[in-house]
Design a protein around this motif. Structure first.
Motif, PDB file in Angstrom:
ATOM      1  N   ASN A   1       3.253  10.469  -6.802  1.00  0.00           N
ATOM      2  CA  ASN A   1       4.619  10.269  -7.735  1.00  0.00           C
ATOM      3  C   ASN A   1       5.637   9.777  -9.473  1.00  0.00           C
ATOM      4  OD1 ASN A   1       5.793  12.052  -5.046  1.00  0.00           O
ATOM      5  ND2 ASN A   1       4.710  10.454  -3.902  1.00  0.00           N
ATOM      6  N   GLU A   2       3.819  10.261 -10.126  1.00  0.00           N
ATOM      7  CA  GLU A   2       3.805   9.174 -11.087  1.00  0.00           C
ATOM      8  C   GLU A   2       6.058   9.315 -11.556  1.00  0.00           C
ATOM      9  OE1 GLU A   2       2.427   9.586 -15.865  1.00  0.00           O
ATOM     10  OE2 GLU A   2       1.012  10.654 -13.359  1.00  0.00           O
ATOM     11  N   ASP A   3       5.674   8.316 -12.355  1.00  0.00           N
ATOM     12  CA  ASP A   3       6.943   8.676 -12.998  1.00  0.00           C
ATOM     13  C   ASP A   3       7.560   8.517 -12.302  1.00  0.00           C
ATOM     14  OD1 ASP A   3       5.639   8.755 -15.369  1.00  0.00           O
ATOM     15  OD2 ASP A   3       6.248  10.206 -15.739  1.00  0.00           O
ATOM     16  N   VAL A   4       8.586   6.945 -11.298  1.00  0.00           N
ATOM     17  CA  VAL A   4       9.085   6.720  -9.762  1.00  0.00           C
ATOM     18  C   VAL A   4       9.940   6.342 -10.474  1.00  0.00           C
ATOM     19  CG1 VAL A   4       9.392   6.577  -8.172  1.00  0.00           C
ATOM     20  CG2 VAL A   4       7.122   8.270  -7.688  1.00  0.00           C
ATOM     21  N   ASN A   5      11.582   6.739 -10.185  1.00  0.00           N
ATOM     22  CA  ASN A   5      12.373   4.809 -10.372  1.00  0.00           C
ATOM     23  C   ASN A   5      12.634   4.468  -8.975  1.00  0.00           C
ATOM     24  OD1 ASN A   5      14.852   6.456  -9.158  1.00  0.00           O
ATOM     25  ND2 ASN A   5      15.350   7.515 -11.067  1.00  0.00           N
ATOM     26  N   THR A   6      13.333   3.554  -9.608  1.00  0.00           N
ATOM     27  CA  THR A   6      13.445   2.005  -8.057  1.00  0.00           C
ATOM     28  C   THR A   6      14.090   2.671  -7.090  1.00  0.00           C
ATOM     29  OG1 THR A   6      13.332   0.598  -9.659  1.00  0.00           O
ATOM     30  CG2 THR A   6      13.920  -0.227  -7.585  1.00  0.00           C
TER      31      THR A   6
ATOM     32  N   ALA B   1      12.666   6.910  -0.726  1.00  0.00           N
ATOM     33  CA  ALA B   1      11.605   7.516  -0.170  1.00  0.00           C
ATOM     34  C   ALA B   1      11.403   6.880   1.017  1.00  0.00           C
ATOM     35  CB  ALA B   1      10.383   7.811  -1.109  1.00  0.00           C
ATOM     36  N   LEU B   2      11.226   5.628   1.044  1.00  0.00           N
ATOM     37  CA  LEU B   2       9.777   4.893   1.803  1.00  0.00           C
ATOM     38  C   LEU B   2      11.547   3.613   2.734  1.00  0.00           C
ATOM     39  CD1 LEU B   2       7.418   2.733  -0.964  1.00  0.00           C
ATOM     40  CD2 LEU B   2       6.731   4.914   0.782  1.00  0.00           C
TER      41      LEU B   2
ATOM     42  N   VAL C   1      11.902  -6.981   1.572  1.00  0.00           N
ATOM     43  CA  VAL C   1      10.672  -6.656   1.738  1.00  0.00           C
ATOM     44  C   VAL C   1       9.405  -5.628   0.356  1.00  0.00           C
ATOM     45  CG1 VAL C   1       8.898  -5.900   2.813  1.00  0.00           C
ATOM     46  CG2 VAL C   1      10.149  -6.730   3.983  1.00  0.00           C
ATOM     47  N   PHE C   2      11.020  -5.519   0.082  1.00  0.00           N
ATOM     48  CA  PHE C   2      10.550  -4.380  -0.748  1.00  0.00           C
ATOM     49  C   PHE C   2      10.265  -4.611  -2.378  1.00  0.00           C
ATOM     50  CE2 PHE C   2      11.868  -1.245  -4.568  1.00  0.00           C
ATOM     51  CZ  PHE C   2      11.517  -0.495  -4.376  1.00  0.00           C
ATOM     52  N   LYS C   3      11.605  -5.773  -2.131  1.00  0.00           N
ATOM     53  CA  LYS C   3      11.686  -6.754  -3.334  1.00  0.00           C
ATOM     54  C   LYS C   3      10.106  -7.669  -3.781  1.00  0.00           C
ATOM     55  CE  LYS C   3      13.909  -9.936  -6.136  1.00  0.00           C
ATOM     56  NZ  LYS C   3      15.311 -10.292  -6.758  1.00  0.00           N
TER      57      LYS C   3
ATOM     58  N   GLU D   1       0.554  -1.538   0.091  1.00  0.00           N
ATOM     59  CA  GLU D   1      -0.349   0.036  -0.308  1.00  0.00           C
ATOM     60  C   GLU D   1       0.616   1.591  -0.201  1.00  0.00           C
ATOM     61  OE1 GLU D   1      -3.230   2.184  -0.794  1.00  0.00           O
ATOM     62  OE2 GLU D   1      -3.375  -0.136  -0.139  1.00  0.00           O
ATOM     63  N   LYS D   2       1.967   1.496   0.732  1.00  0.00           N
ATOM     64  CA  LYS D   2       3.095   2.406   0.548  1.00  0.00           C
ATOM     65  C   LYS D   2       3.580   2.320  -0.477  1.00  0.00           C
ATOM     66  CE  LYS D   2       4.652   2.565   5.672  1.00  0.00           C
ATOM     67  NZ  LYS D   2       5.476   1.947   6.846  1.00  0.00           N
ATOM     68  N   ILE D   3       3.820   1.434  -0.878  1.00  0.00           N
ATOM     69  CA  ILE D   3       4.834   1.683  -2.699  1.00  0.00           C
ATOM     70  C   ILE D   3       3.582   2.065  -3.260  1.00  0.00           C
ATOM     71  CG2 ILE D   3       5.731   0.178  -3.901  1.00  0.00           C
ATOM     72  CD1 ILE D   3       6.834  -1.660  -2.323  1.00  0.00           C
ATOM     73  N   TYR D   4       2.483   1.230  -3.894  1.00  0.00           N
ATOM     74  CA  TYR D   4       1.393   1.931  -4.320  1.00  0.00           C
ATOM     75  C   TYR D   4       0.479   2.887  -4.657  1.00  0.00           C
ATOM     76  CZ  TYR D   4      -2.838   1.720  -7.464  1.00  0.00           C
ATOM     77  OH  TYR D   4      -3.617   2.190  -8.633  1.00  0.00           O
ATOM     78  N   SER D   5       0.805   3.750  -3.150  1.00  0.00           N
ATOM     79  CA  SER D   5       0.375   4.962  -3.041  1.00  0.00           C
ATOM     80  C   SER D   5       1.529   6.052  -3.487  1.00  0.00           C
ATOM     81  CB  SER D   5      -0.022   5.846  -1.749  1.00  0.00           C
ATOM     82  OG  SER D   5      -1.291   5.274  -1.196  1.00  0.00           O
ATOM     83  N   PHE D   6       2.373   5.761  -2.882  1.00  0.00           N
ATOM     84  CA  PHE D   6       3.985   6.322  -3.416  1.00  0.00           C
ATOM     85  C   PHE D   6       3.779   6.531  -5.236  1.00  0.00           C
ATOM     86  CE2 PHE D   6       8.209   8.191  -4.227  1.00  0.00           C
ATOM     87  CZ  PHE D   6       8.188   8.423  -3.394  1.00  0.00           C
ATOM     88  N   ILE D   7       3.891   5.633  -5.624  1.00  0.00           N
ATOM     89  CA  ILE D   7       3.454   5.679  -7.138  1.00  0.00           C
ATOM     90  C   ILE D   7       2.578   6.483  -7.471  1.00  0.00           C
ATOM     91  CG2 ILE D   7       4.047   4.203  -9.332  1.00  0.00           C
ATOM     92  CD1 ILE D   7       5.653   2.401  -7.724  1.00  0.00           C
ATOM     93  N   ASP D   8       1.533   6.067  -7.516  1.00  0.00           N
ATOM     94  CA  ASP D   8       0.106   7.170  -7.632  1.00  0.00           C
ATOM     95  C   ASP D   8       0.558   8.441  -7.057  1.00  0.00           C
ATOM     96  OD1 ASP D   8      -1.973   6.179  -8.832  1.00  0.00           O
ATOM     97  OD2 ASP D   8      -3.251   6.236  -6.864  1.00  0.00           O
TER      98      ASP D   8
END
Length: 188
Positions: free
Chosen positions: A92-97, A103-104, A110-112, A83-90
């Motif tokens: 902040n469009e165009d986020v690289n890894t 940021a997170l 866990v991230f992978k 949920e944290k990753i999805y929300s951040f990407i949603d």
């Protein structure tokens, strides 16, 4: 569109998907002479959708197969990290890894796992390339399926029955009946 990208698109459209690296039992980009930059051109023009769907491998879906699988996969319940990753990407469009990790501040394992699970459920994808690393690879920027669809000039609408038939047509030559049921989250 380059001739190589056109050939790659035609092959993905015909097969429904290609996996990234060589495979003895799945059609792959490398086996047909494709390369990352041809794939990237198709990603950026929204001809293919990147995920980790078929046997846990990086998979390039044709638009038709993406829209067919969508009703079966995108209702996944996200855990806290996802949920944290999805929300951040949603937001902040165009986020690289690299930015996403920084940021997170999630533990690498866990991230992978979270990224792979969201790719498996068609919730996040690659929107475009970022920094060139070598002549055959670059980093890329993530987006949500919503961001991908909003920039798709020709979305495909299909009823669930048609979507199921399309998914079976493309995937049954490569997956067992049990694998198909698991993938489509169908009751046995």
């Amino acid at each position: 569109m380059s001739q190589k990208s056109m050939f790659l698109k035609d092959t993905i459209d015909k097969n429904g998907f290609l996996v990234l690296n060589h495979s003895k039992d799945l059609p792959s980009v490398m086996d047909i002479g494709g390369d990352w930059y041809s794939v990237l051109e198709l990603i950026e023009e929204r001809h293919i959708y990147v995920c980790k769907l078929i046997k846990g491998r990086t998979t390039y879906l044709s638009k038709e197969l993406y829209y067919a699988l969508k009703p079966f996969l995108q209702d996944a319940i996200l855990n806290e990290e996802e949920e944290k990753i999805y929300s951040f990407i949603d937001t902040n469009e165009d986020v690289n890894t690299k930015i996403l990790k920084f940021a997170l501040n999630l533990e690498s394992k866990v991230f992978k796992k979270a990224l792979e699970n969201m790719q498996k459920n068609l919730l996040i994808t690659v929107l475009h390339g970022d920094q060139t690393l070598t002549a055959s690879w670059s980093t890329y920027c993530w987006g949500t399926f919503k961001q991908w669809e909003e920039t798709d000039p020709h979305p495909i609408i299909m009823e669930v029955e048609e979507a199921y038939e399309v998914a079976i047509r493309f995937l049954s030559p490569y997956l067992t009946e049990k694998q198909l049921k698991n993938l489509l989250k169908l009751k046995a």
